[in-house]
Design a protein around this motif. Structure first.
Motif, mmCIF file in Angstrom:
data_model
loop_
_atom_site.group_PDB
_atom_site.id
_atom_site.type_symbol
_atom_site.label_atom_id
_atom_site.label_comp_id
_atom_site.label_asym_id
_atom_site.label_seq_id
_atom_site.Cartn_x
_atom_site.Cartn_y
_atom_site.Cartn_z
ATOM 1 N N ASN A 265 64.497 -8.824 34.874
ATOM 2 C CA ASN A 265 63.891 -9.817 35.775
ATOM 3 C C ASN A 265 65.263 -10.590 36.459
ATOM 4 O OD1 ASN A 265 64.823 -11.865 34.069
ATOM 5 N ND2 ASN A 265 62.581 -12.501 33.559
ATOM 6 N N SER A 266 64.971 -11.293 37.180
ATOM 7 C CA SER A 266 66.098 -12.093 38.006
ATOM 8 C C SER A 266 67.123 -12.870 37.014
ATOM 9 C CB SER A 266 65.718 -12.959 39.167
ATOM 10 O OG SER A 266 64.963 -13.936 38.738
ATOM 11 N N ASN A 267 66.361 -13.177 35.753
ATOM 12 C CA ASN A 267 67.334 -13.946 34.971
ATOM 13 C C ASN A 267 67.883 -13.115 33.808
ATOM 14 O OD1 ASN A 267 66.575 -16.608 35.815
ATOM 15 N ND2 ASN A 267 64.622 -16.398 35.042
ATOM 16 N N GLY A 268 67.742 -11.821 33.832
ATOM 17 C CA GLY A 268 68.419 -10.748 33.026
ATOM 18 C C GLY A 268 67.733 -10.483 31.882
ATOM 19 N N ILE A 269 66.381 -10.831 31.683
ATOM 20 C CA ILE A 269 65.479 -10.730 30.627
ATOM 21 C C ILE A 269 64.762 -9.308 30.783
ATOM 22 C CG2 ILE A 269 63.530 -11.462 29.238
ATOM 23 C CD1 ILE A 269 64.239 -14.420 30.203
ATOM 24 N N TYR A 270 64.806 -8.370 29.957
ATOM 25 C CA TYR A 270 64.200 -7.082 29.923
ATOM 26 C C TYR A 270 62.720 -7.487 30.049
ATOM 27 C CZ TYR A 270 68.683 -4.806 28.931
ATOM 28 O OH TYR A 270 69.860 -4.363 29.133
ATOM 29 N N THR A 271 61.938 -6.826 30.859
ATOM 30 C CA THR A 271 60.494 -7.017 31.069
ATOM 31 C C THR A 271 59.882 -5.752 31.432
ATOM 32 O OG1 THR A 271 60.679 -7.666 33.400
ATOM 33 C CG2 THR A 271 60.974 -9.403 31.984
ATOM 34 N N ASN A 272 60.490 -4.528 31.475
ATOM 35 C CA ASN A 272 59.659 -3.170 31.779
ATOM 36 C C ASN A 272 58.493 -3.094 30.987
ATOM 37 O OD1 ASN A 272 62.027 -2.670 30.177
ATOM 38 N ND2 ASN A 272 61.173 -0.445 30.526
ATOM 39 N N ALA A 273 58.924 -3.204 29.563
ATOM 40 C CA ALA A 273 57.693 -2.600 28.711
ATOM 41 C C ALA A 273 56.742 -3.669 28.430
ATOM 42 C CB ALA A 273 58.420 -2.385 27.376
ATOM 43 N N ILE A 274 57.030 -4.980 28.735
ATOM 44 C CA ILE A 274 56.501 -6.168 28.375
ATOM 45 C C ILE A 274 55.383 -6.127 29.527
ATOM 46 C CG2 ILE A 274 56.299 -8.729 28.930
ATOM 47 C CD1 ILE A 274 57.622 -8.246 26.172
ATOM 48 N N ARG A 275 55.635 -5.803 30.642
ATOM 49 C CA ARG A 275 54.688 -5.800 31.895
ATOM 50 C C ARG A 275 53.412 -4.834 31.144
ATOM 51 N NH1 ARG A 275 52.935 -2.572 35.561
ATOM 52 N NH2 ARG A 275 54.661 -1.150 35.242
ATOM 53 N N VAL A 276 53.550 -3.652 30.951
ATOM 54 C CA VAL A 276 52.736 -2.393 30.536
ATOM 55 C C VAL A 276 52.039 -2.864 29.513
ATOM 56 C CG1 VAL A 276 52.537 -0.004 29.964
ATOM 57 C CG2 VAL A 276 54.142 -0.714 31.467
ATOM 58 N N PHE A 277 52.617 -3.401 28.257
ATOM 59 C CA PHE A 277 52.079 -3.936 27.104
ATOM 60 C C PHE A 277 50.999 -4.855 27.264
ATOM 61 C CE2 PHE A 277 51.247 -6.370 23.391
ATOM 62 C CZ PHE A 277 51.381 -5.497 22.148
ATOM 63 N N PHE A 278 51.303 -5.881 28.010
ATOM 64 C CA PHE A 278 50.081 -6.924 28.032
ATOM 65 C C PHE A 278 49.042 -6.431 29.205
ATOM 66 C CE2 PHE A 278 53.238 -9.371 26.311
ATOM 67 C CZ PHE A 278 52.670 -10.528 25.504
ATOM 68 N N GLN A 279 49.442 -5.690 30.248
ATOM 69 C CA GLN A 279 48.423 -5.075 31.136
ATOM 70 C C GLN A 279 47.475 -4.367 30.528
ATOM 71 O OE1 GLN A 279 47.923 -6.442 34.666
ATOM 72 N NE2 GLN A 279 46.114 -5.659 33.758
ATOM 73 N N ILE B 60 64.320 -3.772 21.497
ATOM 74 C CA ILE B 60 64.218 -4.952 20.335
ATOM 75 C C ILE B 60 63.832 -6.178 21.073
ATOM 76 C CG2 ILE B 60 65.468 -5.988 18.611
ATOM 77 C CD1 ILE B 60 66.814 -3.183 18.201
ATOM 78 N N GLU B 61 64.843 -6.387 22.033
ATOM 79 C CA GLU B 61 64.721 -7.950 22.718
ATOM 80 C C GLU B 61 63.177 -7.909 23.311
ATOM 81 O OE1 GLU B 61 67.560 -8.436 25.567
ATOM 82 O OE2 GLU B 61 69.039 -8.215 24.160
ATOM 83 N N GLN B 62 62.460 -6.779 23.854
ATOM 84 C CA GLN B 62 61.250 -6.922 24.454
ATOM 85 C C GLN B 62 60.320 -6.905 23.240
ATOM 86 O OE1 GLN B 62 60.327 -4.869 28.391
ATOM 87 N NE2 GLN B 62 62.048 -3.653 27.711
ATOM 88 N N TYR B 63 60.378 -6.590 22.099
ATOM 89 C CA TYR B 63 59.782 -6.655 20.966
ATOM 90 C C TYR B 63 59.788 -8.165 20.551
ATOM 91 C CZ TYR B 63 58.610 -7.801 16.200
ATOM 92 O OH TYR B 63 58.161 -8.456 14.883
ATOM 93 N N GLU B 64 60.878 -8.960 20.517
ATOM 94 C CA GLU B 64 60.931 -10.371 20.195
ATOM 95 C C GLU B 64 60.078 -11.109 21.335
ATOM 96 O OE1 GLU B 64 65.067 -10.645 20.202
ATOM 97 O OE2 GLU B 64 65.339 -9.763 18.046
ATOM 98 N N THR B 65 60.326 -10.860 22.576
ATOM 99 C CA THR B 65 59.686 -11.638 23.515
ATOM 100 C C THR B 65 58.159 -11.347 23.550
ATOM 101 O OG1 THR B 65 61.491 -11.110 25.030
ATOM 102 C CG2 THR B 65 59.281 -11.770 26.280
#
Length: 297
Positions: free
Chosen positions: A38-52, A98-103
């Motif tokens: 995202n614009s803050n440099g946080i990986y989010t591509n897998a996060i979005r799919v996981f929660f949806q 790994i970072e997205q797992y933590e998030t």
């Protein structure tokens, strides 16, 4: 989200890393690292799919209960501690994953979704214990891991994703396809092995041989007990079975899911009840700049 299906007892058990890793690799193909953030440099591509996907599953299957099972670190598992070759061929996970797992783990905790990881057990063992102990209704396991077929029963089915779409795989379909009981799947796996987990199996025994052997003899134990009087249609496999006996027995130990984790023996059903904090989820999604369709909850 208010409690729904108060009188229903439908449990969804999500294989956490199976979903998250599939989401990551599916959405990172041919994309730069910057496109995964995202614009803050946080990986989010897998996060979005996981929660949806999690949200959609609870709606589609009218879940009353939900739990996410996670693996512990590879070296912390009892299988790896006993057999150092187990999963030794697997590479390290990508740091963005790994970072997205933590998030993901953090968000699930904040929105009220139960998560379970218990060393030295793997996620399969957590899933197996929960599914086996769930006697109040139906349990749907969300995972593409075929090892979990050994858990199928009249009250446990598996939701599998394919190129043609997701489908529910139940015990009737399994029995029709393989001609054995679900509990015998581990014996087939013991002969076949699993290259992804570096489980050797019985060298020289492939899918066209392993299944018929278990269909005929019922189990690895019975197969080896009758090896001296092996049915003549299997004679060409005898030398391979003799040479691979130790490897096969070890492979069975590695392939069998532990459904008796003591810490989960008396888990309270209410602790798994679905009660997602919708406001907290919306807040997290907004902060991460992740678009979710929340109208289904």
């Amino acid at each position: 989200m208010n409690d729904r299906n108060e009188l229903s007892n439908t449990l969804i058990v999500i294989d956490g890393f199976n979903l998250l890793s599939r989401a990551y690799f599916a959405t990172s193909y041919n994309r730069s690292e910057e496109q995964l953030k995202n614009s803050n440099g946080i990986y989010t591509n897998a996060i979005r799919v996981f929660f949806q996907k999690m949200i959609n599953l609870t709606k589609e299957y009218q879940a009353s209960h939900l739990v996410v099972a996670w693996d512990v670190k590879r070296d912390e598992t009892s299988r790896r501690q006993e057999f150092d070759f187990y999963k030794a061929t697997r590479g390290e996970l990508p740091m963005p994953l790994i970072e997205q797992y933590e998030t993901c783990h953090q968000i699930l905790g904040e929105i009220g979704v139960r998560q379970i990881a218990i060393a030295p057990h793997e996620a399969d063992d957590v899933i197996g214990t929960i599914a086996t102990n769930w006697t109040s209704g139906h349990c749907f396991i969300y995972s593409n891991d075929r090892d979990l077929f050994q858990l199928l029963s009249d009250t446990t089915s598996q939701i599998i994703a394919s190129k043609q779409g997701e489908y529910v795989y139940d015990i009737a379909q399994f029995t029709e396809e393989y001609g054995i009981e679900a509990s015998q799947w581990v014996d087939v796996k013991a002969l076949l092995g699993d290259s992804s987990d570096n489980i050797p199996g019985c060298p020289g025994i492939g899918p066209k041989s392993a299944l018929p052997l278990i269909q005929h003899y019922g189990s690895i134990e019975h197969l080896y007990a009758n090896l001296d009087d092996l049915d003549e249609k299997f004679n060409r496999h005898k030398k391979k079975l003799v040479a691979g006996k130790e490897s096969t027995l070890i492979s069975r130990r590695l392939s069998e899911i532990n459904c008796c984790i003591s810490e989960l023996a008396h888990i309270e059903e209410d602790k798994l009840r679905l009660n997602i904090d919708r406001i907290a989820l919306m807040k997290q999604a907004t902060e991460l700049e992740v678009r979710l369709k929340l109208d289904v909850i």
